[in-house]
Design a protein around this motif. Structure first.
Motif, PDB file in Angstrom:
ATOM      1  N   MET A   1       0.852  -1.242   0.064  1.00 12.00           N
ATOM      2  CA  MET A   1      -0.101   0.023  -0.004  1.00 12.00           C
ATOM      3  C   MET A   1       0.821   1.106  -0.208  1.00 12.00           C
ATOM      4  N   ARG A   2       0.444   2.255  -0.718  1.00 16.00           N
ATOM      5  CA  ARG A   2       1.205   3.488  -0.923  1.00 16.00           C
ATOM      6  C   ARG A   2       0.339   4.813  -0.514  1.00 16.00           C
ATOM      7  N   VAL A   3       0.582   5.803   0.077  1.00 20.22           N
ATOM      8  CA  VAL A   3      -0.021   7.003   0.478  1.00 20.22           C
ATOM      9  C   VAL A   3       0.556   7.964   0.392  1.00 20.22           C
ATOM     10  N   ALA A   4       0.078   8.954  -0.405  1.00 13.37           N
ATOM     11  CA  ALA A   4       0.806  10.204  -0.910  1.00 13.37           C
ATOM     12  C   ALA A   4       0.040  11.221   0.127  1.00 13.37           C
ATOM     13  N   ALA A   5       0.966  12.326   0.588  1.00 11.99           N
ATOM     14  CA  ALA A   5       0.198  13.256   1.586  1.00 11.99           C
ATOM     15  C   ALA A   5       1.076  14.596   0.814  1.00 11.99           C
ATOM     16  N   ALA A   6      -0.171  15.371   0.527  1.00 16.84           N
ATOM     17  CA  ALA A   6       0.062  16.522  -0.099  1.00 16.84           C
ATOM     18  C   ALA A   6      -0.365  17.950   0.524  1.00 16.84           C
ATOM     19  N   GLY A   7       0.431  18.914   0.356  1.00 12.86           N
ATOM     20  CA  GLY A   7       0.162  20.180   0.892  1.00 12.86           C
ATOM     21  C   GLY A   7       1.189  20.804   1.768  1.00 12.86           C
ATOM     22  N   ASP A   8       0.729  21.310   2.819  1.00 11.29           N
ATOM     23  CA  ASP A   8       1.591  22.220   3.652  1.00 11.29           C
ATOM     24  C   ASP A   8       2.751  21.599   4.368  1.00 11.29           C
ATOM     25  N   ASN A   9       3.979  22.364   4.334  1.00 10.64           N
ATOM     26  CA  ASN A   9       4.884  22.072   5.267  1.00 10.64           C
ATOM     27  C   ASN A   9       5.388  23.352   5.989  1.00 10.64           C
ATOM     28  N   CYS A  10       6.387  23.017   6.949  1.00 11.81           N
ATOM     29  CA  CYS A  10       7.047  24.221   7.608  1.00 11.81           C
ATOM     30  C   CYS A  10       8.030  24.076   8.293  1.00 11.81           C
ATOM     31  N   ILE A  11       8.762  24.689   8.973  1.00 14.37           N
ATOM     32  CA  ILE A  11       9.822  24.487  10.040  1.00 14.37           C
ATOM     33  C   ILE A  11       9.298  25.204  11.274  1.00 14.37           C
ATOM     34  N   ASP A  12       8.901  24.384  12.328  1.00 16.74           N
ATOM     35  CA  ASP A  12       8.576  24.772  13.482  1.00 16.74           C
ATOM     36  C   ASP A  12       9.653  25.287  14.460  1.00 16.74           C
ATOM     37  N   VAL A  13       9.734  26.682  14.972  1.00 11.18           N
ATOM     38  CA  VAL A  13      10.655  27.257  15.483  1.00 11.18           C
ATOM     39  C   VAL A  13      10.357  27.351  16.890  1.00 11.18           C
ATOM     40  N   TYR A  14      10.992  26.643  17.778  1.00  9.91           N
ATOM     41  CA  TYR A  14      10.761  26.759  19.262  1.00  9.91           C
ATOM     42  C   TYR A  14      11.822  27.719  19.857  1.00  9.91           C
ATOM     43  N   ALA A  15      11.625  29.022  19.577  1.00  9.17           N
ATOM     44  CA  ALA A  15      12.840  30.035  19.932  1.00  9.17           C
ATOM     45  C   ALA A  15      13.090  29.801  21.472  1.00  9.17           C
ATOM     46  N   ALA A  16      12.126  29.852  22.415  1.00 10.87           N
ATOM     47  CA  ALA A  16      12.619  29.563  23.904  1.00 10.87           C
ATOM     48  C   ALA A  16      13.421  28.653  24.085  1.00 10.87           C
ATOM     49  N   GLN A  17      13.351  27.434  23.595  1.00  4.72           N
ATOM     50  CA  GLN A  17      14.321  26.142  23.597  1.00  4.72           C
ATOM     51  C   GLN A  17      15.495  26.335  22.616  1.00  4.72           C
ATOM     52  N   GLY A  18      15.634  27.244  21.720  1.00  3.08           N
ATOM     53  CA  GLY A  18      16.626  27.158  20.699  1.00  3.08           C
ATOM     54  C   GLY A  18      16.457  26.071  19.841  1.00  3.08           C
ATOM     55  N   ARG A  19      15.380  25.646  19.247  1.00  3.18           N
ATOM     56  CA  ARG A  19      15.263  24.093  18.527  1.00  3.18           C
ATOM     57  C   ARG A  19      14.278  24.691  17.485  1.00  3.18           C
ATOM     58  N   SER A  20      14.510  23.906  16.270  1.00  4.75           N
ATOM     59  CA  SER A  20      13.603  24.001  15.251  1.00  4.75           C
ATOM     60  C   SER A  20      13.540  22.496  14.593  1.00  4.75           C
ATOM     61  N   TYR A  21      12.090  22.383  14.307  1.00  4.37           N
ATOM     62  CA  TYR A  21      11.871  21.039  13.752  1.00  4.37           C
ATOM     63  C   TYR A  21      11.232  21.033  12.510  1.00  4.37           C
ATOM     64  N   PRO A  22      11.490  20.100  11.641  1.00  4.06           N
ATOM     65  CA  PRO A  22      10.558  20.014  10.345  1.00  4.06           C
ATOM     66  C   PRO A  22       9.227  19.587  10.690  1.00  4.06           C
ATOM     67  N   GLY A  23       8.175  20.203   9.929  1.00  6.76           N
ATOM     68  CA  GLY A  23       6.655  19.960  10.272  1.00  6.76           C
ATOM     69  C   GLY A  23       5.572  20.286   9.196  1.00  6.76           C
ATOM     70  N   GLY A  24       4.560  20.665   9.653  1.00  6.65           N
ATOM     71  CA  GLY A  24       3.441  20.807   8.710  1.00  6.65           C
ATOM     72  C   GLY A  24       2.321  19.484   8.546  1.00  6.65           C
ATOM     73  N   ASN A  25       1.246  19.884   8.350  1.00  6.36           N
ATOM     74  CA  ASN A  25       0.126  18.867   8.301  1.00  6.36           C
ATOM     75  C   ASN A  25       0.549  17.502   7.389  1.00  6.36           C
ATOM     76  N   ALA A  26       0.832  17.949   6.189  1.00  8.95           N
ATOM     77  CA  ALA A  26       0.949  16.943   5.306  1.00  8.95           C
ATOM     78  C   ALA A  26       2.189  16.040   5.419  1.00  8.95           C
ATOM     79  N   VAL A  27       3.243  16.998   5.739  1.00  7.93           N
ATOM     80  CA  VAL A  27       4.520  16.321   5.969  1.00  7.93           C
ATOM     81  C   VAL A  27       4.620  15.580   7.094  1.00  7.93           C
ATOM     82  N   ASN A  28       3.813  15.870   8.333  1.00  9.32           N
ATOM     83  CA  ASN A  28       3.821  15.022   9.460  1.00  9.32           C
ATOM     84  C   ASN A  28       3.162  13.545   8.934  1.00  9.32           C
ATOM     85  N   VAL A  29       2.015  13.794   8.234  1.00 10.74           N
ATOM     86  CA  VAL A  29       1.381  12.575   8.091  1.00 10.74           C
ATOM     87  C   VAL A  29       2.210  11.482   7.474  1.00 10.74           C
ATOM     88  N   ALA A  30       2.720  12.163   6.357  1.00 13.59           N
ATOM     89  CA  ALA A  30       3.692  11.174   5.686  1.00 13.59           C
ATOM     90  C   ALA A  30       4.821  10.441   6.390  1.00 13.59           C
TER      91      ALA A  30
END
Length: 261
Positions: A1-30
């Motif tokens: 089985m193959r699933v395609a996730a299409a749409g938004d992505n972003c970099i989630d910036v946690y400024a207080a922790q000095g960290r950034s993570y890849p994210g976004g709804n479609a990216v996360n589901v994939a």
């Protein structure tokens, strides 16, 4: 089985922790689908900057197919995040090149080669749902907390599995909304309710599932991982209650660490 996730992505910036993570709804589901053993692809757009390169490399590191990841001149989307008592709180968002993202004819062909397409309200894909549906695609769509958005009424007829994240259960009003939404076309309407679990309606009745108890470090990605878990049940032909239980179990894992993944 193959699933395609299409749409938004972003970099989630946690400024207080000095960290950034890849994210976004479609990216996360994939990514969560890969975590659950499903072959997945991501279709979207990143900038030709360091953040775009980070997101691409992170996806490839998780085993997600990025052959239809568009790289455009400009900035990758950024979202400022803070965490209050374990709950992620969204701050300023700069959409970057995703603002101009639209699926191409080649993207549509690619998506139709999958067993299921999952996308959402922030992904600029809603105008193409009718085309995908007409070509035989099975579509899961995440409406987030935007139950009143005009996109809901315009797109429900082309969606097979509709997801909403409404956090609170307002009883009869919520159930009436779910009945109306399901009558528009989806086989099932699912509402995640945060710490109160989830509720689904398939035209025959309502099914409720409690969350899986555990440590909560950061709620970022919890709803997206629920969708991924739920969809593994759909792909395996499992009953609705089991699909929901898989969603809850997948979400519980994501809650235990900072960032979406």
């Amino acid at each position: 089985m193959r699933v395609a996730a299409a749409g938004d992505n972003c970099i989630d910036v946690y400024a207080a922790q000095g960290r950034s993570y890849p994210g976004g709804n479609a990216v996360n589901v994939a990514v969560y689908l890969r975590r659950l053993g499903v072959d997945s692809s991501y279709v979207g757009a990143v900038g030709d900057d360091a953040h775009g390169d980070l997101l691409r490399r992170a996806l490839e590191g998780k085993g997600v197919d990025t052959s239809h990841l568009h790289v455009a001149p400009g900035s990758t989307a950024l979202t400022q995040i803070s965490v209050v008592d374990g709950n992620r709180v969204f701050g300023e968002h700069a959409e970057g090149v995703m603002e101009q993202f639209r699926l191409t004819a080649d993207d549509l062909d690619f998506l139709c080669g999958h067993d299921l397409v999952v996308t959402g309200i922030w992904g600029h894909t809603a105008p193409d749902l009718a085309t995908l549906k007409a070509r035989g695609a099975t579509i899961a769509f995440d409406y987030s907390d935007q139950a009143e958005d005009p996109v809901v009424e315009a797109s429900l007829g082309d969606v097979d599995y509709a997801f909403f994240g409404l956090e609170t259960d307002d009883g009869d009003d919520l159930r009436a909304f779910m009945r109306r939404a399901q009558a528009r076309g989806p086989a099932c309407v699912v509402v995640t309710l945060g710490a109160r679990g989830s509720i689904a309606y398939d035209g025959a009745g309502f099914t409720l599932t409690a969350p899986v108890a555990g440590e909560v470090v950061d709620t970022m990605g919890a709803g997206d991982s629920y969708i991924a878990g739920f969809l593994t049940g759909v792909l395996d032909g499992r009953p609705l209650a089991e699909c929901m239980a898989r969603g809850a179990a997948s979400s519980a894992v994501t809650l235990t660490y900072p960032g979406a993944w």
